[in-house]
Design an enzyme around this catalytic site. Structure first.
Site, mmCIF file in Angstrom:
data_model
loop_
_atom_site.group_PDB
_atom_site.id
_atom_site.type_symbol
_atom_site.label_atom_id
_atom_site.label_comp_id
_atom_site.label_asym_id
_atom_site.label_seq_id
_atom_site.Cartn_x
_atom_site.Cartn_y
_atom_site.Cartn_z
ATOM 1 N N ARG A 131 5.064 10.613 -2.579
ATOM 2 C CA ARG A 131 4.608 10.446 -0.800
ATOM 3 C C ARG A 131 6.210 10.782 -0.184
ATOM 4 N NH1 ARG A 131 4.938 4.474 1.336
ATOM 5 N NH2 ARG A 131 4.251 4.836 3.475
ATOM 6 N N ASN A 163 8.215 -5.354 -1.094
ATOM 7 C CA ASN A 163 7.920 -4.762 -0.514
ATOM 8 C C ASN A 163 7.037 -4.516 -0.297
ATOM 9 O OD1 ASN A 163 7.695 -2.093 0.541
ATOM 10 N ND2 ASN A 163 9.165 -0.965 -1.066
ATOM 11 N N PRO A 206 0.634 -1.340 -0.050
ATOM 12 C CA PRO A 206 0.165 0.448 0.039
ATOM 13 C C PRO A 206 1.204 0.967 -0.243
ATOM 14 C CG PRO A 206 -0.363 -0.641 2.487
ATOM 15 C CD PRO A 206 0.472 -2.057 1.093
ATOM 16 N N ASN A 207 0.019 2.612 -0.913
ATOM 17 C CA ASN A 207 0.693 3.297 -0.811
ATOM 18 C C ASN A 207 1.793 3.290 -1.479
ATOM 19 O OD1 ASN A 207 -0.781 4.937 0.464
ATOM 20 N ND2 ASN A 207 0.127 4.037 2.363
ATOM 21 N N ASP A 241 2.002 -15.621 5.989
ATOM 22 C CA ASP A 241 1.417 -17.011 5.477
ATOM 23 C C ASP A 241 1.711 -17.509 4.359
ATOM 24 O OD1 ASP A 241 0.395 -18.433 8.259
ATOM 25 O OD2 ASP A 241 -1.309 -17.622 8.260
ATOM 26 N N HIS A 249 4.940 -4.755 9.224
ATOM 27 C CA HIS A 249 4.611 -4.685 10.242
ATOM 28 C C HIS A 249 3.332 -5.029 11.061
ATOM 29 C CE1 HIS A 249 7.829 -2.141 9.236
ATOM 30 N NE2 HIS A 249 7.047 -1.668 8.459
ATOM 31 N N TYR A 293 11.381 8.774 0.502
ATOM 32 C CA TYR A 293 10.705 7.653 -0.155
ATOM 33 C C TYR A 293 11.804 7.866 -1.671
ATOM 34 C CZ TYR A 293 7.985 5.569 3.553
ATOM 35 O OH TYR A 293 7.766 5.014 3.999
ATOM 36 N N GLU A 321 12.470 -9.645 0.743
ATOM 37 C CA GLU A 321 12.052 -8.727 2.044
ATOM 38 C C GLU A 321 13.197 -6.972 1.530
ATOM 39 O OE1 GLU A 321 12.292 -8.385 5.227
ATOM 40 O OE2 GLU A 321 10.302 -7.172 6.053
ATOM 41 N N ARG A 338 7.754 -0.018 13.162
ATOM 42 C CA ARG A 338 8.354 -0.530 12.384
ATOM 43 C C ARG A 338 9.273 -1.248 12.505
ATOM 44 N NH1 ARG A 338 6.189 3.079 8.119
ATOM 45 N NH2 ARG A 338 5.895 4.900 9.346
ATOM 46 N N ALA A 366 3.543 -0.935 4.644
ATOM 47 C CA ALA A 366 2.798 -1.164 6.265
ATOM 48 C C ALA A 366 2.328 -2.240 6.758
ATOM 49 C CB ALA A 366 1.789 -0.298 6.167
ATOM 50 N N HIS A 397 12.922 -2.429 1.031
ATOM 51 C CA HIS A 397 12.074 -1.303 1.655
ATOM 52 C C HIS A 397 13.240 0.198 1.531
ATOM 53 C CE1 HIS A 397 9.427 -3.799 4.010
ATOM 54 N NE2 HIS A 397 10.366 -4.329 4.653
ATOM 55 N N LEU A 398 12.788 0.796 0.906
ATOM 56 C CA LEU A 398 13.479 1.956 0.384
ATOM 57 C C LEU A 398 14.143 2.406 1.797
ATOM 58 C CD1 LEU A 398 10.507 3.203 -1.609
ATOM 59 C CD2 LEU A 398 12.522 2.883 -2.660
ATOM 60 N N SER A 399 13.634 2.571 2.200
ATOM 61 C CA SER A 399 13.581 2.961 3.747
ATOM 62 C C SER A 399 14.309 1.889 5.326
ATOM 63 C CB SER A 399 13.274 3.842 4.743
ATOM 64 O OG SER A 399 11.737 3.226 5.692
ATOM 65 N N ARG A 442 13.570 3.474 12.205
ATOM 66 C CA ARG A 442 12.642 5.058 12.818
ATOM 67 C C ARG A 442 12.160 4.560 13.340
ATOM 68 N NH1 ARG A 442 9.576 4.295 6.458
ATOM 69 N NH2 ARG A 442 8.132 5.903 7.365
HETATM 70 C C1 DQA Z 1 8.348 1.125 3.292
HETATM 71 C C2 DQA Z 1 8.821 0.646 4.972
HETATM 72 C C3 DQA Z 1 7.591 0.353 5.952
HETATM 73 O O1 DQA Z 1 7.514 0.904 6.705
HETATM 74 C C4 DQA Z 1 5.942 1.489 5.654
HETATM 75 O O2 DQA Z 1 4.813 1.858 6.177
HETATM 76 C C5 DQA Z 1 6.459 2.229 4.083
HETATM 77 C C6 DQA Z 1 7.585 1.671 2.715
HETATM 78 C C7 DQA Z 1 10.017 0.794 2.583
HETATM 79 O O3 DQA Z 1 9.908 0.657 1.333
HETATM 80 O O4 DQA Z 1 10.276 1.628 2.906
HETATM 81 O O5 DQA Z 1 4.540 1.956 2.934
HETATM 82 O O6 DQA Z 1 7.701 -0.682 2.721
#
Ligand code: DQA
Length: 148
Positions: free
Chosen positions: A19, A75, A11-12, A88, A81, A24, A99, A112, A78, A101-103, A108
């Protein structure tokens, strides 16, 4: 072995580019997709690249990855977490999961720090911005070639 690798986005992430660019970066998800497609192609792989804001859709895409690809890069945003359903689904397929993540979530907010997805993954790459995707791809290809 299928020469397809799935890259899934939670999501997002459709809002990348606008964003919170200080966290990001300024590349859009389409920019990242193009970059991944090109890098994969250079190594002889195709990618299936998808984004959804809906947890159940991501579960279905993970199941599809298990049928149609050799490795999964995700990725989960949210849902990293919170989602037992995504944990599953990854456990239910027999291809390796990485897995990304950008950040760097560990640096943080404290909420997270917990990743359900890490517990179902071979490894995690985080904190390198859009480059995390390319590093994830390299890791996936490394795993597949080491297995071959
Ligand atoms: C994220 C890190 C997550 O904590 C956050 O909810 C995101 C982006 C990242 O790519 O850094 O939406 O997955």
């Amino acid at each position: 072995m299928s020469k397809t690798i799935y890259i899934l986005n939670g999501p997002n992430l459709n809002l990348l580019g606008t964003r919170e660019p200080e966290i990001y970066g300024s590349q859009t998800l389409t920019d990242i997709e193009d970059m991944c497609r090109e890098a994969a192609k250079a190594d002889g792989y195709d990618i299936g690249f998808f984004q959804s804001n809906i947890e159940g859709e991501l579960v279905s895409l993970i199941q599809e990855a298990g049928q149609k690809s050799s490795a999964l890069i995700i990725n989960p945003a949210a849902y990293t977490h919170t989602s037992v359903a995504i944990y599953d689904a990854i456990k239910a397929i027999s291809i390796p999961c990485i897995e990304i993540h950008l950040s760097q979530p560990a640096a943080r907010e404290s909420f997270r720090r917990r990743s359900f997805v890490a517990e179902a993954s071979v490894g995690t790459i985080s904190g390198f911005g859009a480059k995390s995707y390319l590093l994830g791809l390299q890791a996936a290809i490394h795993l597949l070639e080491a297995d071959a």
